[in-house]
Write an enzyme that holds these catalytic residues in place. Structure first.
Site, PDB file in Angstrom:
ATOM      1  N   CYS A  29       0.836  -1.208   0.000  1.00 21.90           N
ATOM      2  CA  CYS A  29       0.000   0.000   0.000  1.00 21.90           C
ATOM      3  C   CYS A  29       0.873   1.261   0.000  1.00 21.90           C
ATOM      4  O   CYS A  29       1.549   1.550   0.988  1.00 21.90           O
ATOM      5  CB  CYS A  29      -0.904  -0.047   1.233  1.00 21.90           C
ATOM      6  N   CYS A  32       0.116   3.792   2.721  1.00 28.95           N
ATOM      7  CA  CYS A  32       0.569   3.257   4.021  1.00 28.95           C
ATOM      8  C   CYS A  32       2.052   3.545   4.223  1.00 28.95           C
ATOM      9  O   CYS A  32       2.471   3.954   5.307  1.00 28.95           O
ATOM     10  CB  CYS A  32       0.335   1.752   4.095  1.00 28.95           C
TER      11      CYS A  32
END
Length: 102
Positions: A29, A32
């Site tokens: 991600c 993230c």
């Protein structure tokens, strides 16, 4: 920042005397990874515990807490979830949210 899993979640989060910021994330991600350094700074600047839960490796926790998109950040105080922030938000928003519970 501590990486926790389904086996350590209760002890590290639910039984913690400190405010805990839980980062539900995954290594693939992009957002993230982008928020990771901000969380490291927050861990050093505030009197709280910051932990990460890899949703790929801990799908039961992700399902239990209704994680639909990542990053999802949850604040726990005395074992109770008190707030949730979804997405890679600016540090100022995280600080504002954290300060409500310190």
């Amino acid at each position: 920042m501590l990486h926790i899993d389904e086996l350590t979640f209760e002890n590290e989060v639910l039984q913690s005397e400190k405010l805990v910021l839980v980062d539900f994330w995954a290594p693939w991600c992009g957002p993230c990874r982008m928020i990771g350094p901000i969380l490291e700074e927050i861990a050093k600047e505030f009197n709280l515990k910051v932990v990460q839960v890899n949703t790929d490796e801990n799908p039961n926790l992700a399902t239990f807490y209704g994680i639909r998109s990542i990053p999802t950040l949850m604040l726990f105080k005395k074992g109770q979830r008190v707030d949730t922030v979804i997405g890679a938000v600016p540090k100022s928003i995280l600080i504002h949210t954290i300060n409500k519970y310190l």
